[in-house]
Design an enzyme around this catalytic site. Sequence first.
Site, mmCIF file in Angstrom:
data_model
loop_
_atom_site.group_PDB
_atom_site.id
_atom_site.type_symbol
_atom_site.label_atom_id
_atom_site.label_comp_id
_atom_site.label_asym_id
_atom_site.label_seq_id
_atom_site.Cartn_x
_atom_site.Cartn_y
_atom_site.Cartn_z
ATOM 1 N N ASP A 291 0.872 -1.165 0.000
ATOM 2 C CA ASP A 291 0.000 0.000 0.000
ATOM 3 C C ASP A 291 0.920 1.228 0.000
ATOM 4 O O ASP A 291 2.138 1.118 0.139
ATOM 5 C CB ASP A 291 -0.965 -0.013 1.187
ATOM 6 C CG ASP A 291 -2.171 0.894 0.933
ATOM 7 O OD1 ASP A 291 -2.120 1.694 -0.021
ATOM 8 O OD2 ASP A 291 -3.157 0.815 1.681
HETATM 9 C C1 NOJ Z 1 -3.902 4.131 0.062
HETATM 10 C C2 NOJ Z 1 -5.100 3.273 0.213
HETATM 11 O O1 NOJ Z 1 -5.060 2.580 1.448
HETATM 12 C C3 NOJ Z 1 -5.234 2.254 -0.897
HETATM 13 O O2 NOJ Z 1 -6.446 1.581 -0.749
HETATM 14 C C4 NOJ Z 1 -5.140 2.924 -2.223
HETATM 15 O O3 NOJ Z 1 -5.334 1.997 -3.264
HETATM 16 C C5 NOJ Z 1 -3.793 3.591 -2.329
HETATM 17 N N1 NOJ Z 1 -3.686 4.614 -1.299
HETATM 18 C C6 NOJ Z 1 -3.554 4.214 -3.702
HETATM 19 O O4 NOJ Z 1 -4.360 5.295 -3.884
#
Ligand code: NOJ
Length: 756
Positions: A291
Amino acid sequence: MKAQFFLYGLILMLLLSCAEHQHEVESVNIEARVDSVFQLMTLQEKIGQLIQFSGNEELTGPDSKTPNELELINKIKAGNVGAMLNVVGVANVREIQRMAVEESRLGIPLLFGYDVIHGFKTMFPIPLGETASWEPELAKATAAMAAYEAAASGINWTFAPMVDISRDARWGRVMEGAGEDPFLSGAFSAARVRGFQGEDLADPLTVAACAKHFAGYGYAEGGRDYNTTEINTSTLHNVVLPPFKACVDAGVATVMNAFNLVDGIPATAHAGLQREVLKKQWGFEGFVVSDWNSIGEMVAHGVAENKKHAALLAMTAGSDMDMEGDCYAPHMLELVQEGKINVAEVEDAVRRILRVKFRLGLFDDPYLYCVEEREGNPAMQQQAEALALKAAQKSIVLLKNEKQLLPLKPGQKVGLIGQLADDKDTPLGSWSAHAVEQSAVSLYEGLQQGDHQLSVRYARGPQVFDQNTSFFKPVIFNQDNPVGMEAAIEVARQSDVVVLAMGESRFQSGEARSQMDIGFKGLQLELFEAVRRVNPNVVVVLMNGRPLDLSAIADKAAAILECWHLGSKSGTAIASVLTGEFNPGGKLPISFPRSVGQVPIYYARTNTGRPTGNESVLFSQYIDGRNDALYPFGHGLSYTSFQLDALELSQSEINAQEQIKISVNVTNTGAVAGTEVVQLYIQDVVASSARPVKELKGFKKVWLEAGAAQQVTFEIDAQALAFYTPEGLWKSEPGVFRLWVGNSAVGGLEGQFKLI
Ligand code: NOJ
C-alpha cells in the site's frame, strides 16, 4: 434419455478439458515469454520493475515520494520504474508509456493503476451499499462498466475490490467493502474481480483487479484508520482471509498488502501471510503491491531501523512492488549485493509483475489502453446510466415502514427537507475517481422527474455540511447554526408527508474518516425533532457510508429508507422507491447498532459461557442497553410481504461425500410483486473451537408476483461446513448442525442435521 445425458456429459467434459488445456497452453506460453524478457534484463532493470510512483497531479496518500518530473522521466527511460499510479487520461498515459517502451533499453511497458472503486465516470453505489443488493451479478456488471470507462482513459489496473471485512462502523472505510460477513463478501469480491477482469485480461475493455488490503486492515482497533489490529488466528483464517481466497480463486491479478500490524508484524513484512498463505498455500501467481508507502512506514512502526531495513523486511516477506515508498529503488541492489536478500526472491517478484503485464496484453501492444477514439466517446453512456440507476435502486434498504406510509400516494403534499436532499455531490461518495463534481441526480431533482403526481416543496433546514470538501480536506460541520430551521418547520407543517434526508456528507466516510461518534452531526437531530413535532409522518431518507446510530430516530420516524451514497443516479433511484415505481428489496450487509458502545457488533458472534441471565444479572450484557443490533444483518423490508414455510431437509444425516438439500417455500403474500432474499444460516453446535451462533452459508434472491410462490433449495456438503481448526487445518467436524432459513440473521425456520 440416459444416452442423451451421457452425450451431453461427454461433450461438456471435452469442452472443459479443451478449456483447461487452452488455459494450460496459454500459461506455458506466458511463462516462456516472461523468460524471454527476463533473460535480457540486468539486475538493475529487474529492480526497476518493482518500483511504482504516483503521478504528481493527483495524489492519494501523504508525503509523496514521487521524484520531480525530470527525475521521473529519467528513471522511466533508464528502466527504473515498473508502474505508475494516478496518471489518468489517454494522452498522459500514452506519453509516459511511450517513454518506457520507446526510450528505455528493453522497452518494457508500464502498468497504470488507479483507485476505481465504484465507478470511473459513472458512479455506482458505494461498495457497501451495492452489497445490500445481495446480487453479486450486479456487482460484476458495475465492475465491468467501471473497467470499461477506466480502460478508455488509459488505466489498465484498478486497486479494487477492497475485500476487508469490517465490523466496526467507526472505521470510515467500511463504505468501501462488502460488510461484515465473509460468505457474502466472498461472493461479492469474486464477482467484482470477474467484472473488472472479464474473461480475458488482454481484452482492452477490462483491467487487472487488486484484492486489498492483505490482511486485517478492517480490524483497526477502535475503528481508527491505520491503527494496529488484534486478530486471533481463528478470526484471521475463518473471517478475514476467505474473501481474499475467493478473489484468488476468481483469478485476481494482484493483491495489495496493508498498513496495519498483524500479531505485531506489519502486514507488509508478514511472510506467513504473503509467502506462506497467499503464494504457497493458495497458489497465487500474480504480484503483491505494497500500500502507499507501507514499506517506508515500517520505520514509524518501529520494526525497521531505516528504509533499507524496511526494504529488506518487505522483500523477504513477499511484497513484490513498492508503491510510493522509495525503499526498493535506492536500496534493493545494495541488499542483493551484500547478500542480505536472495536474488531469487527479487527475480520471483519480477516474474510475477511481468506475468501480469503479459496477461494484460501490454507486450503485444503497450498502447492497448490508449485508444483516443474510445476516451470520451459516449457509446456506452446510456447503458452505464441505466446500470447506475438499476444498481442504485437495488441497493436501497427499507428499514422501517410504519402504517405503510410508503410508497407515497398520488396527490400528497410532500415536504422535502434537509441539506442532503438538494446535494448533487454527496451521492457520488468517496473514491469517486473521475466523476464530474456535482453530477449526481439529487433527491430533489429525482422527485421532480417523471409524473409522480406529488406536490413537492423543499426546505434545506440548517446547514450541516461544508460544501467545500475534498479527499484531502478535513470534514467540517456546522454544529449549531439554526438558520433555516423555521422555514423547514413551516414546510413540514403544510405537508401531508415529510421526506427528511439525513446522514453523512460525501467525504465523511472513506479513507482516514474514522469517527468516535456514529450519530448525526450538526443540528440534524434537532431538525428531525422539530419537524416531527408538527408532522408525525416523517420518512427519513438516509445517505451515509457507514452504519449510523439510528436509536434517536428509529422509534419516532414513521419510515426509514437506507440509501447509502448511491452514485450518479441516486435521486432518480430514491424517488422511484419513494413513489412505489420500484419496490425495494435490499438487505443490510452489516449490522446497525443501537449505540456506538456495542461496536464491534456482528451477527456471527461466538457465544459466551453466559449468553443469557434467566433470573440473574451475572451474564454477558450491558446494564444500560440491549445486546442485539437495532437493525440486524440481512434485514430489509418490501412494499409486499413474504412468508416462508414448508422447510424440508433431504435427509437427517450426511457423510463427508454427501450433500444435503434444504428447501423452503417462499410466498409473496402481499399485493404487489417484489423480491425477497432467502438466507440460510448454520451453526456447528459443538466443535473443537467455538463456532459462531450463526453463519451465512447460502442466499437466494427471488422475484415473485403478488400471490406467487416458489420453492428455494440450498445444497450443503461437508466442505461448506469446514472451518480453520485449532490444528491449523480446514476441515469439517462430525456432529449436529442447526440451521435457520429466514429473511435476516434473526429468526427463521429452524431445522438440524448431523454430519457423520
Ligand atoms: C492508500 C489506500 O489505502 C489504498 O487503498 C489505495 O489503493 C492507495 N492509497 C492508492 O491510492
